[in-house]
Design a protein around this motif. Sequence first.
Motif, PDB file in Angstrom:
ATOM      1  N   SER A 270       9.662   7.057  -0.363  1.00 34.63           N
ATOM      2  CA  SER A 270       9.296   5.695   0.516  1.00 34.63           C
ATOM      3  C   SER A 270       8.789   4.710  -0.136  1.00 34.63           C
ATOM      4  O   SER A 270       7.881   5.193  -0.969  1.00 34.63           O
ATOM      5  N   GLU A 271       8.843   3.498   0.332  1.00 34.93           N
ATOM      6  CA  GLU A 271       7.896   2.495  -0.180  1.00 34.93           C
ATOM      7  C   GLU A 271       6.580   2.679  -0.134  1.00 34.93           C
ATOM      8  O   GLU A 271       6.169   3.413   0.669  1.00 34.93           O
ATOM      9  N   LYS A 272       5.837   2.259  -0.997  1.00 40.16           N
ATOM     10  CA  LYS A 272       4.146   2.405  -1.095  1.00 40.16           C
ATOM     11  C   LYS A 272       3.455   1.101  -1.002  1.00 40.16           C
ATOM     12  O   LYS A 272       4.094   0.132  -1.363  1.00 40.16           O
ATOM     13  N   LEU A 273       2.270   1.112  -0.437  1.00 41.84           N
ATOM     14  CA  LEU A 273       1.435  -0.088  -0.502  1.00 41.84           C
ATOM     15  C   LEU A 273       0.254   0.684  -1.130  1.00 41.84           C
ATOM     16  O   LEU A 273      -0.457   1.531  -1.102  1.00 41.84           O
ATOM     17  N   VAL A 274       0.142  -0.380  -2.357  1.00 34.70           N
ATOM     18  CA  VAL A 274      -1.025  -0.070  -3.055  1.00 34.70           C
ATOM     19  C   VAL A 274      -2.103  -1.302  -3.110  1.00 34.70           C
ATOM     20  O   VAL A 274      -1.822  -2.237  -2.960  1.00 34.70           O
ATOM     21  N   ILE A 275      -3.475  -0.895  -2.898  1.00 34.55           N
ATOM     22  CA  ILE A 275      -4.551  -1.384  -3.008  1.00 34.55           C
ATOM     23  C   ILE A 275      -5.407  -1.463  -4.133  1.00 34.55           C
ATOM     24  O   ILE A 275      -5.781  -0.308  -4.237  1.00 34.55           O
ATOM     25  N   SER A 276      -5.595  -2.357  -4.774  1.00 29.85           N
ATOM     26  CA  SER A 276      -6.709  -2.301  -5.982  1.00 29.85           C
ATOM     27  C   SER A 276      -7.849  -3.305  -5.964  1.00 29.85           C
ATOM     28  O   SER A 276      -7.579  -4.422  -5.368  1.00 29.85           O
ATOM     29  N   VAL A 277      -9.026  -2.846  -6.182  1.00 28.16           N
ATOM     30  CA  VAL A 277     -10.164  -3.353  -6.249  1.00 28.16           C
ATOM     31  C   VAL A 277     -10.945  -3.222  -7.592  1.00 28.16           C
ATOM     32  O   VAL A 277     -10.790  -2.046  -8.057  1.00 28.16           O
ATOM     33  N   PRO A 278     -11.815  -4.208  -8.097  1.00 26.19           N
ATOM     34  CA  PRO A 278     -12.344  -4.205  -9.372  1.00 26.19           C
ATOM     35  C   PRO A 278     -13.631  -3.138  -9.129  1.00 26.19           C
ATOM     36  O   PRO A 278     -14.321  -3.309  -8.117  1.00 26.19           O
ATOM     37  N   ILE A 279     -14.022  -2.610 -10.141  1.00 24.70           N
ATOM     38  CA  ILE A 279     -15.377  -1.836 -10.101  1.00 24.70           C
ATOM     39  C   ILE A 279     -16.282  -2.438 -11.047  1.00 24.70           C
ATOM     40  O   ILE A 279     -16.094  -2.788 -12.563  1.00 24.70           O
ATOM     41  N   ASN A 280     -17.447  -2.921 -10.703  1.00 26.28           N
ATOM     42  CA  ASN A 280     -18.503  -3.571 -11.361  1.00 26.28           C
ATOM     43  C   ASN A 280     -19.547  -2.566 -11.704  1.00 26.28           C
ATOM     44  O   ASN A 280     -20.077  -1.906 -10.466  1.00 26.28           O
ATOM     45  N   SER A 281     -20.281  -2.627 -12.870  1.00 29.13           N
ATOM     46  CA  SER A 281     -21.409  -1.820 -13.027  1.00 29.13           C
ATOM     47  C   SER A 281     -22.348  -2.771 -13.876  1.00 29.13           C
ATOM     48  O   SER A 281     -22.038  -3.287 -14.899  1.00 29.13           O
ATOM     49  N   SER A 282     -23.698  -3.078 -13.162  1.00 27.01           N
ATOM     50  CA  SER A 282     -24.584  -3.742 -13.741  1.00 27.01           C
ATOM     51  C   SER A 282     -24.116  -5.146 -14.179  1.00 27.01           C
ATOM     52  O   SER A 282     -24.293  -5.700 -15.090  1.00 27.01           O
ATOM     53  N   GLY A 283     -23.361  -5.765 -13.266  1.00 30.61           N
ATOM     54  CA  GLY A 283     -22.679  -6.900 -13.439  1.00 30.61           C
ATOM     55  C   GLY A 283     -21.685  -7.098 -14.488  1.00 30.61           C
ATOM     56  O   GLY A 283     -21.125  -8.102 -14.587  1.00 30.61           O
ATOM     57  N   LYS A 284     -20.904  -5.942 -14.790  1.00 32.21           N
ATOM     58  CA  LYS A 284     -19.938  -6.115 -15.748  1.00 32.21           C
ATOM     59  C   LYS A 284     -18.599  -5.252 -15.088  1.00 32.21           C
ATOM     60  O   LYS A 284     -18.800  -4.173 -14.586  1.00 32.21           O
ATOM     61  N   LEU A 285     -17.528  -5.824 -15.526  1.00 30.70           N
ATOM     62  CA  LEU A 285     -16.174  -4.923 -15.029  1.00 30.70           C
ATOM     63  C   LEU A 285     -16.046  -3.637 -15.804  1.00 30.70           C
ATOM     64  O   LEU A 285     -16.079  -3.539 -17.041  1.00 30.70           O
TER      65      LEU A 285
ATOM     66  N   TYR B 179      -0.905   4.448   0.143  1.00 36.79           N
ATOM     67  CA  TYR B 179      -0.124   5.307   1.131  1.00 36.79           C
ATOM     68  C   TYR B 179       1.317   4.709   1.383  1.00 36.79           C
ATOM     69  O   TYR B 179       1.546   3.619   0.868  1.00 36.79           O
ATOM     70  N   SER B 180       1.970   5.562   2.161  1.00 37.01           N
ATOM     71  CA  SER B 180       3.373   5.246   2.452  1.00 37.01           C
ATOM     72  C   SER B 180       3.276   4.076   3.346  1.00 37.01           C
ATOM     73  O   SER B 180       2.772   3.930   4.275  1.00 37.01           O
ATOM     74  N   MET B 181       4.273   2.869   3.266  1.00 40.43           N
ATOM     75  CA  MET B 181       4.466   2.036   4.103  1.00 40.43           C
ATOM     76  C   MET B 181       4.737   2.628   5.554  1.00 40.43           C
ATOM     77  O   MET B 181       4.563   2.048   6.421  1.00 40.43           O
ATOM     78  N   GLU B 182       5.481   3.750   5.652  1.00 37.32           N
ATOM     79  CA  GLU B 182       5.549   4.329   6.976  1.00 37.32           C
ATOM     80  C   GLU B 182       4.367   4.387   7.545  1.00 37.32           C
ATOM     81  O   GLU B 182       4.462   4.674   8.874  1.00 37.32           O
ATOM     82  N   ASN B 183       3.201   4.611   7.198  1.00 31.89           N
ATOM     83  CA  ASN B 183       2.005   4.546   7.783  1.00 31.89           C
ATOM     84  C   ASN B 183       1.551   3.424   8.687  1.00 31.89           C
ATOM     85  O   ASN B 183       0.760   3.392   9.798  1.00 31.89           O
ATOM     86  N   LEU B 184       2.445   2.343   8.584  1.00 26.58           N
ATOM     87  CA  LEU B 184       2.229   0.989   9.234  1.00 26.58           C
ATOM     88  C   LEU B 184       3.048   1.157  10.462  1.00 26.58           C
ATOM     89  O   LEU B 184       3.191  -0.018  11.383  1.00 26.58           O
ATOM     90  N   SER B 185       3.930   2.337  10.635  1.00 28.67           N
ATOM     91  CA  SER B 185       5.183   2.140  11.695  1.00 28.67           C
ATOM     92  C   SER B 185       4.746   1.935  13.067  1.00 28.67           C
ATOM     93  O   SER B 185       5.218   1.453  13.787  1.00 28.67           O
ATOM     94  N   GLU B 186       3.433   2.846  13.193  1.00 27.02           N
ATOM     95  CA  GLU B 186       2.961   3.009  14.560  1.00 27.02           C
ATOM     96  C   GLU B 186       2.433   1.280  15.121  1.00 27.02           C
ATOM     97  O   GLU B 186       2.418   1.184  16.356  1.00 27.02           O
ATOM     98  N   LEU B 187       2.445   0.294  14.186  1.00 21.68           N
ATOM     99  CA  LEU B 187       2.053  -1.024  14.464  1.00 21.68           C
ATOM    100  C   LEU B 187       3.054  -1.755  14.965  1.00 21.68           C
ATOM    101  O   LEU B 187       2.981  -2.990  15.146  1.00 21.68           O
TER     102      LEU B 187
END
Length: 606
Positions: free
Chosen positions: A148-163, A171-179
């Motif tokens: 099934s189609e997937k939804l992916v969320i990406s965020v940067p990780i910063n340590s001591s002010g540097k990337l 997770y699967s887009m089917e997780n949103l079906s209940e909405l």
Amino acid sequence: MRFYKRPLFAIGISLFPVLAVIIITTVIYGKFVHTALKEETDTYMEELTEQSARLIYERVKSDQTYLEGLAASIGELNLPLSEPRTLNILSQWIDITRFKWMAVADTNGTLYVPEYPETPDISREPYFQSAIHGESSVMWLPEIDGKSEKLVISVPINSSGKLNGVLLGRYSMENLSELFTIGAFDGKGYNYVMKSDGSIIFRALTDSMASEYKTLTEIAENASSTLTADDIEAMLRNMESGAGGSITYARDGQERIMKYIPVGINDWNLALVIPSDVIDAKAQAIIKSTSFYSGVILLSFSFVALLIFYLKHQSHRALQRAYQNIRSIYRTVPSSVVQFRKDRDYSILDANDAFYHFLAYSPQEFDKRIGGFLLPVIHPQDREILAVLPDGLSAHEFRVLDANGQMKWVYGNFDCSDTSQTVLCAFFDISEQKKLLLNAEQEALIDPLTGVNNRLAVEKRLPELLHATEGAGALLIFDLDKFKQINDTLGHPEGDLVLRKFARCLTEIFGSDSFVARLGGDEFIVYSSDIVLPEMAAQKARLLIDKMVKQMEMAEKKCGLAVSIGIAFYPSDAGSLPELVKQADQALYRAKHSGGKRYMFYSEIQ
């Protein structure tokens, strides 16, 4: 001539115009019902689509907030992302979030997944590129090898002010079906999630044929000639500009209505599709019912006319019986219906059984406890709606209170007559839709680890709280000294336990009336309008420091765990939330660099 004077003949002649009027009225009423149902359905579709889009937005943004908080925690460790401790954190968070898969990637694009030995290269993936440039992203991954189609969320990780890398959750887009609103309209409605280029990225369907379509163009190709290229072009322009819309088209000889609206995430749009026979079936049912009742009315009129001709002395009784027959027709309507006068307390003129059943009263109990007035069962904050009803038809959402004191949300259609000063209202229950929306909004504002407010709640609720407190109040910012050693020495589960324990201490000491929130990591904030003097704030601060010492385990004491506190007052130190937080943060900074395990007022560092 005497033939024409016979009463039965006279009755028969008089029935012809009545019958003609009833037939004409039924035809006109049928058209009116169909038009009204179509308008009502269009409004209901728009409301359902907006609610689902809002729920999807809040759900995804909440998940993004979770990841950003986790990325901040990982960044504070300042460890290589391939370290087992880093991957163990991801394994623990998978169990308390909706994500089915979480991973980290270093700045070169090398991916590290818990309990997965391979380290693939994702450096060319768009979600990695977005995060590596410092921007969080939400992206859709298409179906691959039947998965099934997937939804992916990406965020940067910063340590001591540097990337330092990128954190990924999927997770699967089917997780949103209940909405979605797939169960609406007798189970015949179905949903698409589309991009602004017309591609369909997810389907929540009850129509097996509709599941084959990949784009709007494919839908148009199977919609006879009713959905043209110009129509598709207009829809794409609307979606690109962030505007919603609706369109009607035919497929398999059946007309369908599509309502679409932007979700607020990327260029995604949510579409709700229903076959128009949903409206036709309801209209036909009402028209058939009306025709039946018209026949009943005709028979009743014949009976009344016969009584008038033959039993003039019983005319009053006959008219009363006819009135009861007509009244019984409207009582059989399944919706709650009430007619009331536009006076001070909205005196009830009549109501059907569904009205009393919905409010958990019998008609006798209602008259005994309420006194035959509508005003007492309307929520006080919604009574203004009845006071300003316009002449003619209108619709409103409002709240009512039943016999048990339970509040219920309803959607009501009003027919107001300024001439007779009466109002006819038919309403139905929408409490579940309201509850679902409220739960999604509340969930997005709560920190999942500690159960107190999160940073988003600080941004949304605290300014309103400051505005609502017409007097003054105190803002306290807390930071746990040596908390990093707890995580490094005892492990992150023990660190999470310390955070939960500290959140409980804050709630117990400052009370449920105070605003308690976790800003992220080991930093917390409290705002209390009950604390207006430095002595009061100092007492609470000392009590918290002592309570933390008493509740700490021996291992935590060996790590040197303590709490530092910065305090600022509103409005004497600052007149706005950003400035108030800044002043309290400066006081916290001074307290930590003065040895920690103490509190400091902003006024002391001036």
